[in-house]
Design a protein around this motif. Structure first.
Motif, short mmCIF file in Angstrom:
data_model
loop_
_atom_site.label_atom_id
_atom_site.label_comp_id
_atom_site.label_asym_id
_atom_site.label_seq_id
_atom_site.Cartn_x
_atom_site.Cartn_y
_atom_site.Cartn_z
N LEU A 1 0.76 -1.21 -0.04
CA LEU A 1 -0.11 0.11 0.03
C LEU A 1 1.04 1.29 -0.07
O LEU A 1 0.62 2.26 -0.69
N GLY A 2 2.00 1.31 0.95
CA GLY A 2 2.69 2.33 0.77
C GLY A 2 3.45 2.64 -0.40
O GLY A 2 3.79 3.79 -0.84
N ALA A 3 3.72 1.43 -1.17
CA ALA A 3 4.46 1.63 -2.50
C ALA A 3 3.55 2.30 -3.47
O ALA A 3 3.66 3.06 -4.51
N VAL A 4 1.98 1.72 -3.23
CA VAL A 4 1.10 2.66 -4.26
C VAL A 4 1.03 4.24 -4.09
O VAL A 4 1.20 4.89 -4.94
N PHE A 5 1.03 4.60 -2.75
CA PHE A 5 0.93 6.17 -2.46
C PHE A 5 2.32 6.47 -2.79
O PHE A 5 2.22 7.63 -3.32
N GLU A 6 3.51 5.98 -2.71
CA GLU A 6 4.76 6.60 -3.11
C GLU A 6 4.72 6.81 -4.64
O GLU A 6 5.05 7.96 -5.06
N ARG A 7 4.23 5.69 -5.46
CA ARG A 7 4.35 6.06 -6.87
C ARG A 7 3.19 6.80 -7.58
O ARG A 7 3.74 7.54 -8.19
N ARG A 8 2.13 7.09 -6.66
CA ARG A 8 1.23 8.22 -7.13
C ARG A 8 1.40 9.43 -6.34
O ARG A 8 0.43 10.42 -6.73
N GLY A 9 2.53 9.59 -5.71
CA GLY A 9 2.82 11.07 -5.02
C GLY A 9 1.92 11.45 -4.02
O GLY A 9 1.74 12.62 -3.77
N PHE A 10 1.29 10.41 -3.23
CA PHE A 10 0.47 10.52 -2.23
C PHE A 10 1.01 10.37 -0.93
O PHE A 10 1.87 9.59 -0.44
N SER A 11 0.49 11.08 0.29
CA SER A 11 0.94 10.98 1.55
C SER A 11 -0.45 10.77 2.39
O SER A 11 -1.40 10.82 1.75
N VAL A 12 -0.40 10.25 3.55
CA VAL A 12 -1.54 9.49 4.35
C VAL A 12 -1.80 10.78 5.51
O VAL A 12 -0.91 10.90 6.42
N SER A 13 -3.01 11.14 5.35
CA SER A 13 -3.25 12.12 6.27
C SER A 13 -3.67 11.49 7.54
O SER A 13 -3.54 12.34 8.53
N ALA A 14 -4.47 10.42 7.55
CA ALA A 14 -4.79 9.67 9.05
C ALA A 14 -5.03 8.29 8.54
O ALA A 14 -5.38 7.72 7.37
N ILE A 15 -4.75 7.33 9.71
CA ILE A 15 -5.36 6.09 9.71
C ILE A 15 -6.85 6.19 10.30
O ILE A 15 -6.72 6.38 11.47
N ALA A 16 -7.74 5.64 9.57
CA ALA A 16 -9.09 5.59 10.13
C ALA A 16 -9.40 4.30 10.59
O ALA A 16 -10.25 3.61 10.06
N SER A 17 -9.02 4.11 11.72
CA SER A 17 -9.06 2.76 12.58
C SER A 17 -10.54 2.57 12.85
O SER A 17 -11.20 3.84 13.30
N PRO A 18 -10.90 1.72 13.30
CA PRO A 18 -12.12 1.28 14.14
C PRO A 18 -12.11 1.20 15.44
O PRO A 18 -12.97 0.66 16.21
N ILE A 19 -10.82 1.47 15.95
CA ILE A 19 -10.65 1.26 17.42
C ILE A 19 -11.72 2.12 18.19
O ILE A 19 -12.13 3.34 17.92
N GLY A 20 -12.21 1.30 19.12
CA GLY A 20 -13.30 2.11 19.91
C GLY A 20 -14.70 1.93 19.50
O GLY A 20 -15.65 2.33 20.28
N LYS A 21 -14.88 1.34 18.35
CA LYS A 21 -16.15 1.11 17.58
C LYS A 21 -16.94 -0.34 18.06
O LYS A 21 -17.15 -0.98 17.07
N VAL A 22 -16.48 -0.59 19.42
CA VAL A 22 -17.23 -1.75 19.73
C VAL A 22 -17.86 -1.65 21.07
O VAL A 22 -17.69 -0.54 21.85
N PRO A 23 -18.60 -2.65 21.63
CA PRO A 23 -19.28 -2.46 23.14
C PRO A 23 -17.93 -2.43 24.18
O PRO A 23 -17.10 -2.72 24.21
N VAL A 24 -18.28 -1.46 25.05
CA VAL A 24 -17.52 -1.41 26.24
C VAL A 24 -17.36 -2.25 26.81
O VAL A 24 -16.19 -2.49 27.63
N ALA A 25 -18.23 -3.25 26.89
CA ALA A 25 -17.92 -4.79 27.66
C ALA A 25 -16.91 -5.42 27.11
O ALA A 25 -16.43 -6.60 27.73
N ASP A 26 -16.55 -5.30 25.77
CA ASP A 26 -15.34 -5.93 25.16
C ASP A 26 -14.07 -6.03 26.15
O ASP A 26 -13.96 -4.58 26.58
N PRO A 27 -13.44 -6.71 26.18
CA PRO A 27 -12.09 -6.70 26.75
C PRO A 27 -11.18 -5.39 26.19
O PRO A 27 -10.83 -5.34 25.10
N ALA A 28 -10.98 -4.59 27.27
CA ALA A 28 -9.94 -3.42 26.98
C ALA A 28 -8.58 -4.00 26.07
O ALA A 28 -8.17 -3.30 25.26
N ALA A 29 -8.21 -5.07 26.55
CA ALA A 29 -6.91 -5.54 25.88
C ALA A 29 -7.02 -5.73 24.50
O ALA A 29 -5.86 -5.45 23.57
#
Length: 285
Positions: free
Chosen positions: A61-89
């Protein structure tokens, strides 16, 4: 509306959620490039979420971005988009994978959320476990030299202004800031600029661009809904904001893990946002 010379030359860095365009990062970057962007927000590639890409896939993926002249503004992760009852770990482990992606792709920012209550449970009842988990996530970010951007997603703990403020002031970490989303506030019945901006503006480091209608919750292009986008971008301009404006249109489909627009609708969203920034004398590039 009049502008001064300083606002005429203010530039915001245009970005967008690539997987709202296509699964293929080659197509994602081609469309973004046609809209004048040289940055991309990465939620997924080749149909796989960013936290599930292995090292080989991340390098490709990084190679695609480098070849196309792109940088990454943010990683749009799903972290925390889960029930709070799920294990924190489990979320700490997923954040560590998001950090790996951020380091590999050269991004400072990682988007996160603040957990769902159980069905029928009032969000205020989960405050304590939410704060514990957000502190754990901030500890990882501080150690790894990245910045978490909390998004005000509907139905999580931090969906309305007072609870978002509670998170950032309680955790009180330089590694936890806010990604601002007008449409999500509308979908919670909040007037974004009138009710949320006065409480939260000093913590906002990143703009996610979409709008919505109070009557139905439908997501619409920027400036065509009830999200007070014009007032918001004007206030950002006036404070001298020079960060990212990331398009997240959700114009063709919305689901619990994101949304989709396709190239044509993504282009419509970009043009709508450009109309607003032209109106206030801000350049997007």
């Amino acid at each position: 509306m009049t502008t001064t010379q300083s606002t005429r030359t203010l530039t915001w860095t245009l970005s967008g959620f690539g997987d709202e365009i296509d699964h293929d990062p080659e197509v994602q970057t081609a469309v973004l490039s046609s809209l004048g962007a040289r940055h991309i927000e990465v939620r997924g590639a080749w149909g796989t979420n960013i936290v599930d890409l292995d090292e080989t896939q991340l390098r490709a993926l990084g190679a695609v971005f480098e070849r196309r002249g792109f940088s990454v503004s943010a990683i749009a992760s799903p972290i925390g988009k889960v029930p709070v009852a799920d294990p924190a770990a489990d979320e700490v482990a997923r954040l560590e994978r998001a950090v790996r992606a951020a380091h590999t792709l050269g991004s400072e920012y990682i988007r996160v959320f603040s957990f769902y209550p159980a069905a029928g449970q009032d969000a205020d009842e989960i405050r304590e476990p939410v704060m514990e988990r957000m502190r754990l996530l901030a500890d990882v970010a501080e150690r790894e030299g990245v910045t978490l951007l909390h998004e005000n997603e509907k139905e999580i703990f931090g969906d309305i202004p007072r609870r978002v403020l509670d998170i950032v002031t309680t955790v009180d970490s330089p590694a936890l800031r806010l990604a601002w989303d007008n449409a999500n506030f509308v979908q919670c019945g909040v007037k974004p600029f009138t009710e949320a901006w006065p409480l939260l503006h000093e913590y906002v480091d990143y703009l996610q661009v979409k709008d919505a209608l109070f009557a139905t919750g439908e997501v619409v292009p920027a400036g065509l809904g009830d999200g007070e986008l014009l007032e918001t971008v004007t206030a950002l301009r006036d404070r001298g904001y020079n960060g990212f404006a990331s398009l997240e249109p959700h114009l063709a489909d919305t689901n619990s893990l994101g949304g989709f627009s396709g190239p044509a609708e993504f282009g419509r969203a970009a043009r709508a946002f450009r109309t607003l920034t032209d109106q206030i004398g801000v350049i997007t590039a």
